[in-house]
Motif scaffolding. Structure first.
Motif, PDB file in Angstrom:
ATOM      1  N   ASP A   9       0.871  -1.168   0.000  1.00 32.97           N
ATOM      2  CA  ASP A   9       0.000   0.000   0.000  1.00 32.97           C
ATOM      3  C   ASP A   9       0.915   1.226   0.000  1.00 32.97           C
ATOM      4  OD1 ASP A   9      -1.401   2.276   1.031  1.00 32.97           O
ATOM      5  OD2 ASP A   9      -2.929   0.951   1.870  1.00 32.97           O
ATOM      6  N   ASP A  10       0.943   1.964  -1.098  1.00 33.22           N
ATOM      7  CA  ASP A  10       1.870   3.094  -1.246  1.00 33.22           C
ATOM      8  C   ASP A  10       1.675   4.162  -0.179  1.00 33.22           C
ATOM      9  OD1 ASP A  10       3.146   1.995  -3.470  1.00 33.22           O
ATOM     10  OD2 ASP A  10       1.732   2.929  -4.868  1.00 33.22           O
ATOM     11  N   GLU A  11       0.425   4.449   0.159  1.00 33.17           N
ATOM     12  CA  GLU A  11       0.153   5.473   1.172  1.00 33.17           C
ATOM     13  C   GLU A  11       0.630   5.009   2.553  1.00 33.17           C
ATOM     14  OE1 GLU A  11      -3.618   7.899   3.058  1.00 33.17           O
ATOM     15  OE2 GLU A  11      -3.814   7.060   1.040  1.00 33.17           O
ATOM     16  N   ALA A  12       0.348   3.764   2.875  1.00 38.28           N
ATOM     17  CA  ALA A  12       0.802   3.217   4.162  1.00 38.28           C
ATOM     18  C   ALA A  12       2.322   3.168   4.210  1.00 38.28           C
ATOM     19  CB  ALA A  12       0.213   1.826   4.385  1.00 38.28           C
ATOM     20  N   LEU A  13       2.951   2.814   3.111  1.00 40.93           N
ATOM     21  CA  LEU A  13       4.406   2.776   3.047  1.00 40.93           C
ATOM     22  C   LEU A  13       4.999   4.163   3.270  1.00 40.93           C
ATOM     23  CD1 LEU A  13       6.898   0.986   2.508  1.00 40.93           C
ATOM     24  CD2 LEU A  13       6.660   1.603   0.088  1.00 40.93           C
ATOM     25  N   ALA A  14       4.417   5.168   2.645  1.00 43.97           N
ATOM     26  CA  ALA A  14       4.900   6.537   2.815  1.00 43.97           C
ATOM     27  C   ALA A  14       4.718   7.002   4.257  1.00 43.97           C
ATOM     28  CB  ALA A  14       4.175   7.478   1.851  1.00 43.97           C
ATOM     29  N   ASP A  15       3.567   6.701   4.845  1.00 45.29           N
ATOM     30  CA  ASP A  15       3.337   7.067   6.248  1.00 45.29           C
ATOM     31  C   ASP A  15       4.335   6.372   7.168  1.00 45.29           C
ATOM     32  OD1 ASP A  15       1.212   8.664   5.498  1.00 45.29           O
ATOM     33  OD2 ASP A  15      -0.333   7.194   6.068  1.00 45.29           O
ATOM     34  N   ALA A  16       4.569   5.089   6.926  1.00 44.72           N
ATOM     35  CA  ALA A  16       5.515   4.330   7.753  1.00 44.72           C
ATOM     36  C   ALA A  16       6.933   4.858   7.581  1.00 44.72           C
ATOM     37  CB  ALA A  16       5.447   2.847   7.398  1.00 44.72           C
ATOM     38  N   ALA A  17       7.313   5.191   6.367  1.00 43.87           N
ATOM     39  CA  ALA A  17       8.651   5.728   6.117  1.00 43.87           C
ATOM     40  C   ALA A  17       8.851   7.036   6.871  1.00 43.87           C
ATOM     41  CB  ALA A  17       8.869   5.938   4.616  1.00 43.87           C
ATOM     42  N   GLU A  18       7.833   7.859   6.877  1.00 43.36           N
ATOM     43  CA  GLU A  18       7.910   9.122   7.628  1.00 43.36           C
ATOM     44  C   GLU A  18       8.044   8.827   9.122  1.00 43.36           C
ATOM     45  OE1 GLU A  18       5.263  13.128   8.462  1.00 43.36           O
ATOM     46  OE2 GLU A  18       4.813  11.904   6.699  1.00 43.36           O
ATOM     47  N   TRP A  19       7.252   7.893   9.624  1.00 39.61           N
ATOM     48  CA  TRP A  19       7.262   7.543  11.046  1.00 39.61           C
ATOM     49  C   TRP A  19       8.625   6.993  11.477  1.00 39.61           C
ATOM     50  CZ3 TRP A  19       4.711   8.367  15.344  1.00 39.61           C
ATOM     51  CH2 TRP A  19       4.938   7.544  16.443  1.00 39.61           C
ATOM     52  N   PHE A  20       9.170   6.070  10.666  1.00 38.44           N
ATOM     53  CA  PHE A  20      10.426   5.418  11.028  1.00 38.44           C
ATOM     54  C   PHE A  20      11.659   6.196  10.562  1.00 38.44           C
ATOM     55  CE2 PHE A  20       7.536   1.682  11.023  1.00 38.44           C
ATOM     56  CZ  PHE A  20       7.702   1.323  12.351  1.00 38.44           C
ATOM     57  N   GLY A  21      11.455   7.195   9.722  1.00 40.86           N
ATOM     58  CA  GLY A  21      12.589   7.964   9.224  1.00 40.86           C
ATOM     59  C   GLY A  21      13.443   7.179   8.235  1.00 40.86           C
ATOM     60  N   ALA A  32       9.323  -1.691  10.204  1.00 43.08           N
ATOM     61  CA  ALA A  32       7.964  -1.997  10.663  1.00 43.08           C
ATOM     62  C   ALA A  32       7.891  -3.421  11.222  1.00 43.08           C
ATOM     63  CB  ALA A  32       6.971  -1.819   9.515  1.00 43.08           C
ATOM     64  N   LEU A  33       8.567  -4.353  10.595  1.00 40.70           N
ATOM     65  CA  LEU A  33       8.576  -5.728  11.090  1.00 40.70           C
ATOM     66  C   LEU A  33       9.269  -5.825  12.446  1.00 40.70           C
ATOM     67  CD1 LEU A  33       9.392  -7.651   7.777  1.00 40.70           C
ATOM     68  CD2 LEU A  33       7.204  -7.632   9.021  1.00 40.70           C
ATOM     69  N   ARG A  34      10.403  -5.149  12.586  1.00 42.98           N
ATOM     70  CA  ARG A  34      11.099  -5.150  13.879  1.00 42.98           C
ATOM     71  C   ARG A  34      10.237  -4.512  14.957  1.00 42.98           C
ATOM     72  NH1 ARG A  34      15.507  -4.169  10.504  1.00 42.98           N
ATOM     73  NH2 ARG A  34      15.279  -1.927  10.723  1.00 42.98           N
ATOM     74  N   ASP A  35       9.585  -3.410  14.616  1.00 41.85           N
ATOM     75  CA  ASP A  35       8.718  -2.724  15.572  1.00 41.85           C
ATOM     76  C   ASP A  35       7.558  -3.629  15.997  1.00 41.85           C
ATOM     77  OD1 ASP A  35       7.934  -0.149  16.935  1.00 41.85           O
ATOM     78  OD2 ASP A  35       6.151  -0.455  15.678  1.00 41.85           O
ATOM     79  N   ALA A  36       6.955  -4.322  15.040  1.00 40.38           N
ATOM     80  CA  ALA A  36       5.849  -5.231  15.359  1.00 40.38           C
ATOM     81  C   ALA A  36       6.322  -6.369  16.264  1.00 40.38           C
ATOM     82  CB  ALA A  36       5.244  -5.790  14.068  1.00 40.38           C
ATOM     83  N   ALA A  37       7.512  -6.888  15.999  1.00 38.12           N
ATOM     84  CA  ALA A  37       8.037  -7.982  16.816  1.00 38.12           C
ATOM     85  C   ALA A  37       8.286  -7.516  18.250  1.00 38.12           C
ATOM     86  CB  ALA A  37       9.333  -8.522  16.199  1.00 38.12           C
ATOM     87  N   VAL A  38       8.848  -6.342  18.413  1.00 30.03           N
ATOM     88  CA  VAL A  38       9.113  -5.802  19.755  1.00 30.03           C
ATOM     89  C   VAL A  38       7.802  -5.554  20.491  1.00 30.03           C
ATOM     90  CG1 VAL A  38       9.991  -3.770  20.992  1.00 30.03           C
ATOM     91  CG2 VAL A  38      11.377  -4.844  19.222  1.00 30.03           C
ATOM     92  N   ARG A  39       6.824  -4.994  19.795  1.00 32.60           N
ATOM     93  CA  ARG A  39       5.522  -4.754  20.426  1.00 32.60           C
ATOM     94  C   ARG A  39       4.862  -6.061  20.865  1.00 32.60           C
ATOM     95  NH1 ARG A  39       3.065   0.426  19.335  1.00 32.60           N
ATOM     96  NH2 ARG A  39       4.524   1.725  18.154  1.00 32.60           N
ATOM     97  N   ALA A  40       4.989  -7.091  20.046  1.00 28.74           N
ATOM     98  CA  ALA A  40       4.418  -8.398  20.402  1.00 28.74           C
ATOM     99  C   ALA A  40       5.117  -8.967  21.634  1.00 28.74           C
ATOM    100  CB  ALA A  40       4.530  -9.365  19.220  1.00 28.74           C
TER     101      ALA A  40
END
Length: 68
Positions: A9-21, A32-40
């Motif tokens: 999803d291009d919009e989600a990817l752009a939002d995530a890129a902004e969030w993660f820098g 995003a995968l590392r973040d999801a794993a840590v949150r889990a």
């Protein structure tokens, strides 16, 4: 590292890129995968602590704090 072809999803990817820098799709997805794993992991640890609290195992610590 495994190479995968996925539709993103291009919009989600752009939002995530902004969030993660991040600046590349691969870096963004990996962040995003590392973040999801840590949150889990944190959610599992919290669930374990809640279960410990339900069994009363923290009661002794509370009693010690309130002793003169």
């Amino acid at each position: 590292m495994t190479k995968n072809l996925v539709d993103l999803d291009d919009e989600a990817l752009a939002d995530a890129a902004e969030w993660f820098g991040t600046s590349t799709p691969g870096d963004t997805v990996n962040a995003a995968l590392r973040d999801a794993a840590v949150r889990a992991q944190r959610a599992r640890a919290l669930a374990e602590m809640v279960e410990i609290a339900r069994t009363g195992q923290f009661d002794e610590l509370l009693d010690k704090r309130h002793r003169p």
